[in-house]
Every structure is written in structure tokens, then in C-alpha cells.
Design an enzyme around this catalytic site. Structure first.
Site, PDB file in Angstrom:
ATOM      1  N   ASP A 176      25.104 -81.725  -8.517  1.00  0.00           N
ATOM      2  CA  ASP A 176      26.101 -81.072  -7.673  1.00  0.00           C
ATOM      3  C   ASP A 176      26.281 -79.634  -8.140  1.00  0.00           C
ATOM      4  O   ASP A 176      25.549 -79.153  -9.011  1.00  0.00           O
ATOM      5  CB  ASP A 176      27.413 -81.855  -7.660  1.00  0.00           C
ATOM      6  CG  ASP A 176      28.076 -81.912  -9.028  1.00  0.00           C
ATOM      7  OD1 ASP A 176      27.363 -81.786 -10.045  1.00  0.00           O
ATOM      8  OD2 ASP A 176      29.308 -82.091  -9.093  1.00  0.00           O
ATOM      9  N   ASP A 191      28.271 -77.896 -10.017  1.00  0.00           N
ATOM     10  CA  ASP A 191      28.444 -77.542 -11.430  1.00  0.00           C
ATOM     11  C   ASP A 191      27.616 -78.429 -12.352  1.00  0.00           C
ATOM     12  O   ASP A 191      27.747 -78.364 -13.569  1.00  0.00           O
ATOM     13  CB  ASP A 191      29.917 -77.571 -11.829  1.00  0.00           C
ATOM     14  CG  ASP A 191      30.529 -78.961 -11.827  1.00  0.00           C
ATOM     15  OD1 ASP A 191      30.000 -79.850 -11.124  1.00  0.00           O
ATOM     16  OD2 ASP A 191      31.535 -79.165 -12.533  1.00  0.00           O
ATOM     17  N   SER A 215      33.048 -77.932  -8.329  1.00  0.00           N
ATOM     18  CA  SER A 215      32.145 -79.071  -8.369  1.00  0.00           C
ATOM     19  C   SER A 215      31.353 -79.231  -7.071  1.00  0.00           C
ATOM     20  O   SER A 215      30.579 -78.363  -6.692  1.00  0.00           O
ATOM     21  CB  SER A 215      32.953 -80.322  -8.707  1.00  0.00           C
ATOM     22  OG  SER A 215      32.130 -81.428  -8.981  1.00  0.00           O
ATOM     23  N   ASP A 234      27.527 -81.625 -13.112  1.00  0.00           N
ATOM     24  CA  ASP A 234      28.027 -82.722 -13.946  1.00  0.00           C
ATOM     25  C   ASP A 234      27.795 -84.074 -13.277  1.00  0.00           C
ATOM     26  O   ASP A 234      28.173 -85.107 -13.819  1.00  0.00           O
ATOM     27  CB  ASP A 234      29.500 -82.539 -14.321  1.00  0.00           C
ATOM     28  CG  ASP A 234      30.455 -82.564 -13.134  1.00  0.00           C
ATOM     29  OD1 ASP A 234      29.979 -82.609 -11.974  1.00  0.00           O
ATOM     30  OD2 ASP A 234      31.677 -82.532 -13.366  1.00  0.00           O
TER      31      ASP A 234
END
Length: 449
Positions: free
Chosen positions: A241, A243, A100, A245
């Protein structure tokens, strides 16, 4: 070995804590637990741009194939895309390799079930128990029982882009949008989506090299985005960010809007369109008191959960709430997705701005975010679950809230990883809440060292 799963999968420094051996075992155990009866399981695997992604992807794949599962590798793609594609391909599970918003040396492995939801605690515990107890679920199958890597019939990235575009019923011709893709998983698909909607797109954080993910860019470092939005005279700036999400917004004046403001603005739009079921949103205990006051003024109630988007989702599924999220920018639009989705959230936010006929800055100014002060109290770990029951601490909290006279709040919670209690106060008077927070932290530290 300690417990493996945290609040968002298994994480650690790649090749030290999150090793290929652990990834191999997670592939085996996860496939074993998540497989449906009488069917060769199929698992989707996606990853972000970290240098360790290939290593962990191949180790996971080997573990899945060893117990007879098939794998569809969808490459570098946002976390929410894996949740969507797991449902699209009717797979048994999806796996994302990402840490993340963390820096590149970290990586993580998180699972989605066949419906695209993150695993609940009981399922994670079953996977953990197999690995920690060294149970070998590999029956050492041979021949044609060994799994295969399958080729997806369509481009996974294109399928996801089309899904996102279908959630936007507007055009952006003549509008300039700045995107910060954090040198992460959104670096190709985010631009594609906004260009197809007609926007003039300027991108930063779109040159991943394996080690620059989240490095001074993305949702945790929006400074360059803010500056560029003003310089370009852009309509909006959107940061994701690693990833993708999470979403953090910059208005046209270069000011940051966090998840609280974004959720509030979108909730107001949903209510005006008759799409806000039961006039309710879901947020965590960390949401600012200003968010709560803004929702109350709109006749919208707030369900409050513990910290973590998984707990937000659990509450939403329980109540039927259609929007929920966190200050950090994890936002779930349950009409369209099963997890936080930065690009999808940005499309909904842009829709809210367009529908209002106002600039984003004017919408943001309608929500007053109260100052927050956070002070850490270092205590003995043995007291992390009992300090709140102490009568003197309870009385000190009551008195602090009384002094703020309804214009603030106290939130005290233990750290999940350190011998600390975090004392957070919000209120209209910064000096007052700073003094009260320090007094409370000193009391807790003195009594529970």
C-alpha cells in the site's frame, strides 16, 4: 475540537482537517511528551509520496525545532523504515506522514516511540490534551537552544534496504517477481531489495507524481498485478500500500492471497523451523473461520484481538507471539520489526514458498477461506454500546450459529465512524449466511432505530 488520534494516528484531508497549524502543534506537543530527560530530543521524519507531504513535513519540523528538538528528515520511505531508523539512530521518536491506503487528498501523522513502537493510548491522550487545551509548551526559546535539522550520516533508504536483505537467507536467481508499489513509499526500495536477491523484477505503481498514490494500484487494487503475474509467467506477485506496511500476494496463477492466507503459510513455516514460539499466532476478530481451522489442523493456536494492528502488537508483546496480523495484509514479524512491514512480510512469504518446494497456489489451496456476508444495520448512535445486551438479539445470534452447525460464525460490531452496526456472517453455505445476516440486521435495525 474532537479527539485527534484514531486507530492509526491523526488523519484527514490535507490542508482542511489536517492543516499545517495542526501539524505544527503536533510537532511541539509530541516532542514535549516524548523527550527523554536531560537530552536535546532528536526526531526522525519520513513520508510517502503525497503532494501534501512537503507541507506537513515542514510544519512538523518547525514545531519540533521551536521546542528545541532536532530533526532528521529521511524523505520518502516506508512507514516501517521510520520505526527501524528511530531505533538505529537512537532517536527519541519517529514520525511518519502518510495516510496509508487512502487516496492522495488525505494525509496522516503517526508517531513511534524511541523503541520503534506505535504510541499507546495514554501517550496519545497526553499529546491530544496539550493541543485541545491550547497549552503552549513552546517556551519561546532563543539562540542556540532552538533545534536544528541534522544530516543523516548514511543513506536512510540504503540502511533500511540492508536491514531487509539481512532477513532473507536465500537467493532468487532465475525467478521473476512482479511488484506493485502503489505509487507510494516503496517504489524505490522494494525493487532494490529484490534485485539484490537476484530476482528478475517487473514493477508497476512505481511512478509517483504526488496524486496517483493508491490510484487503481497497490494492495487495495491488485487486479493489474494479478494480470501481469500471469502474463509474465512470474514466480510471485507482491502488492504494497501507499506507506508499504501492508502486503497482498498474487500467486503464480494470478489469484489473490489476503493476510489470512499469508499469515497461515508463514506460521506453518515458522513452526517447521522451530521459530513459532508456543505454537501461537495472533489475529483479529475479522480473521476468517477458514484461517482458524487451518491453524488448528497444524496444531497452532490463535490469540484473537480487536481490529487494528496496534491491538495485534499489544497482544503479541504480552504473550511473546512472533507473528500476527490482519486480513488487510498488516503483518508483524516481531523477530525483525516492531510494526507491520509489507516488504519484510513479502520476504518471509517468499521464503515459506521456497522452503515448501511447492508453488504458492498449492500452499494457498491448503487453506479454505469461507464465504463472508456483511450487512449494515443503521441504528441510533445511543444504542451502539448496548444493542448486544438485548436478550432478543442474543437469542437470534445463538439460533443463527446453531443453524450453521459449527461450520460458520457470527460477528457483530459497531462502526467506529457511522451510526451503523456491521453484521458479518461466515459459513460454507452462501445463501444461508446471506439470509441469516439480513434477518439479524433487520432485527437490530428495527429495535434500535
Amino acid at each position: 475540537m474532537g479527539r485527534l488520534f484514531g486507530t492509526d494516528g491523526v488523519r484527514g484531508v490535507a490542508n482542511r482537517e489536517l492543516t499545517p497549524e495542526l501539524a505544527f502543534n503536533l510537532g511541539k506537543a509530541g516532542t514535549f511528551v516524548l523527550s527523554r530527560e536531560n537530552k536535546r530530543p532528536t526526531i526522525i521524519i519520513g513520508k510517502d509520496t503525497r503532494v501534501s507531504g512537503d507541507m506537513l513535513e515542514n510544519a512538523l519540523t518547525a514545531g519540533i525545532l521551536a521546542v528545541g528538538g532536532n530533526v532528521i528528515k529521511v524523505g520518502v520511505i516506508p512507514t516501517p523504515a521510520v520505526a527501524y531508523l528511530t531505533r538505529y539512530y537512537e532517536a527519541d521518536a519517529g514520525i511518519v506522514i502518510s495516510a496509508s491506503h487512502n487516496t492522495f487528498e488525505y494525509n496522516g501523522i503517526k508517531f513511534f516511540n524511541s523503541e520503534g513502537f506505535k504510541l499507546d493510548d495514554l501517550i496519545e491522550e497526553k499529546i491530544e490534551d496539550i493541543i485541545i487545551s491550547s497549552i503552549d509548551v513552546n517556551s519561546h526559546i532563543t539562540g542556540d537552544l532552538i533545534g536544528k535539522c541534522l544530516e543523516a550520516e548514511e543513506s536512510a533508504s540504503e540502511l533500511y534496504a540492508e536491514h531487509l536483505i539481512q532477513t532473507a537467507d536465500y537467493r532468487l536467481d532465475g525467478k521473476k517477481v512482479v511488484l506493485d508499489c502503489a505509487n507510494g513509499a516503496s517504489y524505490q526500495v522494494a525493487r532494490r531489495v529484490y534485485e539484490r536477491l537476484g530476482a528478475e523484477v517487473v514493477t508497476i505503481g512505481d511512478s509517483p507524481n504526488g496524486v496517483n498514490i493508491n490510484d487503481g494500484c497497490g494492495s487495495t487494487h491488485p487486479e493489474n498485478l494479478q494480470e501481469l503475474v500471469v502474463k509474465e509467467g512470474a514466480f510471485i506477485g507482491l502488492a504494497f500500500d501507499g506507506d508499504a506496511d501492508r502486503l497482498i500476494v498474487s500467486d503464480e496463477r494470478g489469484r489473490v492471497l489476503d493476510g489470512d492466507k499469508t499469515i497461515a503459510i508463514c506460521a506453518k513455516m515458522l513452526k517447521s523451523e522451530g521459530r513459532l514460539d508456543d505454537d501461537k499466532v495472533t489475529a483479529t476478530v475479522m480473521s476468517n473461520i477458514g484461517f482458524h481451522k487451518a491453524m488448528e489442523a497444524e496444531g497452532i493456536s490463535v490469540d484473537v484481538t480487536g481490529v487494528g494492528d496496534r491491538y495485534v502488537l499489544e497482544k503479541m508483546l504480552e504473550t511473546g507471539c512472533v507473528i500476527g496480523g490482519e486480513q488487510s495484509g498488516h503483518i508483524i514479524f516481531l523477530e525483525y520489526t516492531t510494526t507491520g512491514d509489507g516488504i519484510l512480510s513479502s520476504l518471509q512469504f517468499v521464503k515459506a514458498v521456497l522452503a515448501s518446494g511447492k508453488p504458492a497456489s498449492e500452499l494457498a489451496d491448503e487453506i479454505t477461506i469461507y464465504p463472508q456476508v456483511l450487512v449494515n444495520a443503521r441504528i441510533n448512535n445511543d444504542y451502539k454500546k448496548t444493542y448486544a445486551k438485548d436478550p432478543e438479539v442474543a437469542e437470534a445470534i445463538r439460533l443463527a450459529e446453531e443453524k450453521m452447525a459449527g461450520s460458520g460464525r457470527v460477528l457483530i460490531r459497531p462502526s467506529g465512524t457511522e451510526p451503523l452496526v456491521r453484521v458479518m456472517l461466515e459459513g460454507s453455505d452462501t445463501e444461508q449466511i446471506k439470509e441469516l445476516a439480513e434477518e439479524l440486521a433487520a432485527l437490530i435495525e428495527r429495535k434500535f432505530k
